[in-house]
Design a protein around this motif. Sequence first.
Motif, PDB file in Angstrom:
ATOM      1  N   ARG A  59     -62.390 -44.024 -29.225  1.00  0.00           N
ATOM      2  CA  ARG A  59     -61.366 -44.773 -29.905  1.00  0.00           C
ATOM      3  C   ARG A  59     -61.456 -46.055 -28.674  1.00  0.00           C
ATOM      4  NH1 ARG A  59     -55.933 -41.963 -31.061  1.00  0.00           N
ATOM      5  NH2 ARG A  59     -57.335 -40.351 -30.531  1.00  0.00           N
ATOM      6  N   ALA A  60     -61.203 -47.280 -29.365  1.00  0.00           N
ATOM      7  CA  ALA A  60     -61.266 -48.422 -28.570  1.00  0.00           C
ATOM      8  C   ALA A  60     -59.993 -49.381 -29.060  1.00  0.00           C
ATOM      9  CB  ALA A  60     -62.412 -49.448 -28.577  1.00  0.00           C
ATOM     10  N   VAL A  61     -59.242 -49.783 -28.207  1.00  0.00           N
ATOM     11  CA  VAL A  61     -57.979 -50.684 -28.518  1.00  0.00           C
ATOM     12  C   VAL A  61     -58.356 -52.000 -27.848  1.00  0.00           C
ATOM     13  CG1 VAL A  61     -55.729 -51.178 -28.236  1.00  0.00           C
ATOM     14  CG2 VAL A  61     -56.556 -48.732 -28.532  1.00  0.00           C
ATOM     15  N   GLU A  68     -64.340 -46.676 -32.715  1.00  0.00           N
ATOM     16  CA  GLU A  68     -63.354 -46.620 -33.787  1.00  0.00           C
ATOM     17  C   GLU A  68     -62.339 -47.824 -33.121  1.00  0.00           C
ATOM     18  OE1 GLU A  68     -59.847 -43.766 -35.117  1.00  0.00           O
ATOM     19  OE2 GLU A  68     -61.853 -43.176 -35.860  1.00  0.00           O
ATOM     20  N   VAL A  69     -62.172 -48.856 -33.679  1.00  0.00           N
ATOM     21  CA  VAL A  69     -61.535 -49.893 -33.209  1.00  0.00           C
ATOM     22  C   VAL A  69     -60.147 -50.179 -33.832  1.00  0.00           C
ATOM     23  CG1 VAL A  69     -61.738 -52.387 -32.512  1.00  0.00           C
ATOM     24  CG2 VAL A  69     -63.401 -51.257 -32.389  1.00  0.00           C
ATOM     25  N   VAL A  97     -59.779 -54.666 -23.417  1.00  0.00           N
ATOM     26  CA  VAL A  97     -60.422 -53.679 -23.873  1.00  0.00           C
ATOM     27  C   VAL A  97     -60.176 -52.423 -23.300  1.00  0.00           C
ATOM     28  CG1 VAL A  97     -62.294 -52.664 -25.292  1.00  0.00           C
ATOM     29  CG2 VAL A  97     -62.179 -54.997 -24.914  1.00  0.00           C
ATOM     30  N   GLU A  98     -59.450 -51.237 -23.948  1.00  0.00           N
ATOM     31  CA  GLU A  98     -59.301 -49.919 -23.421  1.00  0.00           C
ATOM     32  C   GLU A  98     -60.119 -48.911 -24.179  1.00  0.00           C
ATOM     33  OE1 GLU A  98     -55.271 -49.069 -23.930  1.00  0.00           O
ATOM     34  OE2 GLU A  98     -54.506 -50.867 -22.660  1.00  0.00           O
ATOM     35  N   ASP A 122     -60.458 -43.942 -20.911  1.00  0.00           N
ATOM     36  CA  ASP A 122     -59.767 -44.190 -19.477  1.00  0.00           C
ATOM     37  C   ASP A 122     -60.361 -45.618 -18.862  1.00  0.00           C
ATOM     38  OD1 ASP A 122     -62.051 -43.183 -18.627  1.00  0.00           O
ATOM     39  OD2 ASP A 122     -61.366 -41.941 -17.053  1.00  0.00           O
ATOM     40  N   GLN A 123     -61.318 -46.213 -19.502  1.00  0.00           N
ATOM     41  CA  GLN A 123     -61.690 -47.440 -18.942  1.00  0.00           C
ATOM     42  C   GLN A 123     -60.907 -48.717 -19.439  1.00  0.00           C
ATOM     43  OE1 GLN A 123     -66.010 -47.300 -19.583  1.00  0.00           O
ATOM     44  NE2 GLN A 123     -66.394 -45.485 -18.649  1.00  0.00           N
ATOM     45  N   VAL A 124     -61.041 -49.822 -18.736  1.00  0.00           N
ATOM     46  CA  VAL A 124     -60.015 -50.907 -19.124  1.00  0.00           C
ATOM     47  C   VAL A 124     -61.072 -52.273 -18.861  1.00  0.00           C
ATOM     48  CG1 VAL A 124     -58.326 -52.563 -18.747  1.00  0.00           C
ATOM     49  CG2 VAL A 124     -57.933 -50.094 -18.828  1.00  0.00           C
ATOM     50  N   LEU A 125     -61.435 -52.996 -19.531  1.00  0.00           N
ATOM     51  CA  LEU A 125     -62.402 -54.035 -19.532  1.00  0.00           C
ATOM     52  C   LEU A 125     -61.246 -55.207 -19.747  1.00  0.00           C
ATOM     53  CD1 LEU A 125     -65.098 -55.495 -18.981  1.00  0.00           C
ATOM     54  CD2 LEU A 125     -65.455 -55.251 -21.472  1.00  0.00           C
ATOM     55  N   ASP A 126     -60.913 -56.011 -18.664  1.00  0.00           N
ATOM     56  CA  ASP A 126     -59.793 -57.138 -18.829  1.00  0.00           C
ATOM     57  C   ASP A 126     -60.517 -58.387 -18.619  1.00  0.00           C
ATOM     58  OD1 ASP A 126     -57.739 -58.629 -18.750  1.00  0.00           O
ATOM     59  OD2 ASP A 126     -56.662 -57.648 -17.215  1.00  0.00           O
ATOM     60  N   LEU A 127     -60.769 -58.905 -19.528  1.00  0.00           N
ATOM     61  CA  LEU A 127     -61.531 -60.291 -19.913  1.00  0.00           C
ATOM     62  C   LEU A 127     -60.385 -61.085 -20.155  1.00  0.00           C
ATOM     63  CD1 LEU A 127     -64.793 -59.122 -21.539  1.00  0.00           C
ATOM     64  CD2 LEU A 127     -64.712 -59.544 -19.245  1.00  0.00           C
TER      65      LEU A 127
END
Length: 177
Positions: free
Chosen positions: A108-110, A138-139, A153-154, A157-162
């Motif tokens: 799952r991605a937010v 699943e976005v 993007v979460e 437990d990973q966060v990609l902050d762009l």
Amino acid sequence: MAEFATIARPYAKALFGLAQEKNQIESWLGGLKQLAAAVQQPKVATLIEQPETTSAQKAGLLTEIVGVSDAELQNFVSVLAEQKRLQVLPEIYAQYQDLTLALNHTQRAVIHSAYALTEAQLADLTAELQQRFGTSLEVTTRVDSELIGGVKVEIGDQVLDLSLQGKLNALYAAMTN
């Protein structure tokens, strides 16, 4: 709600294991979704909290409201009621859903963005993220105007902050340290 996550994990795993045995993963996912939604309704939450109502009555009313006909799922609700864990149903549903996605090699991605993404932008971003993380996603999207621009993007437990806000925060931290 870390406490709810800890409480819900063994229930979700046990129900998922039983669902796999009974080949009922998808149907129980739908039932859990309805139960979780029902528990979050104010009138149902009030009913659950009433000490004078027995656990059997609470379980019976909840399964009747939702229309759960599966005996194992009704038994599961009864166990939760006896253990005074009905309020944890939304977290159990979320963890059960994660187990279902993991079985299908999906995460799952937010995606948080400053503005609403177009279908084309979302499709391109999803494709890039799937390639980067090596899994299907699943976005869900959320608009967060505080990001100023870009995306955050979460995934698990990973966060990609762009985002622009994230870059400004990193620049501020570098300048003050």
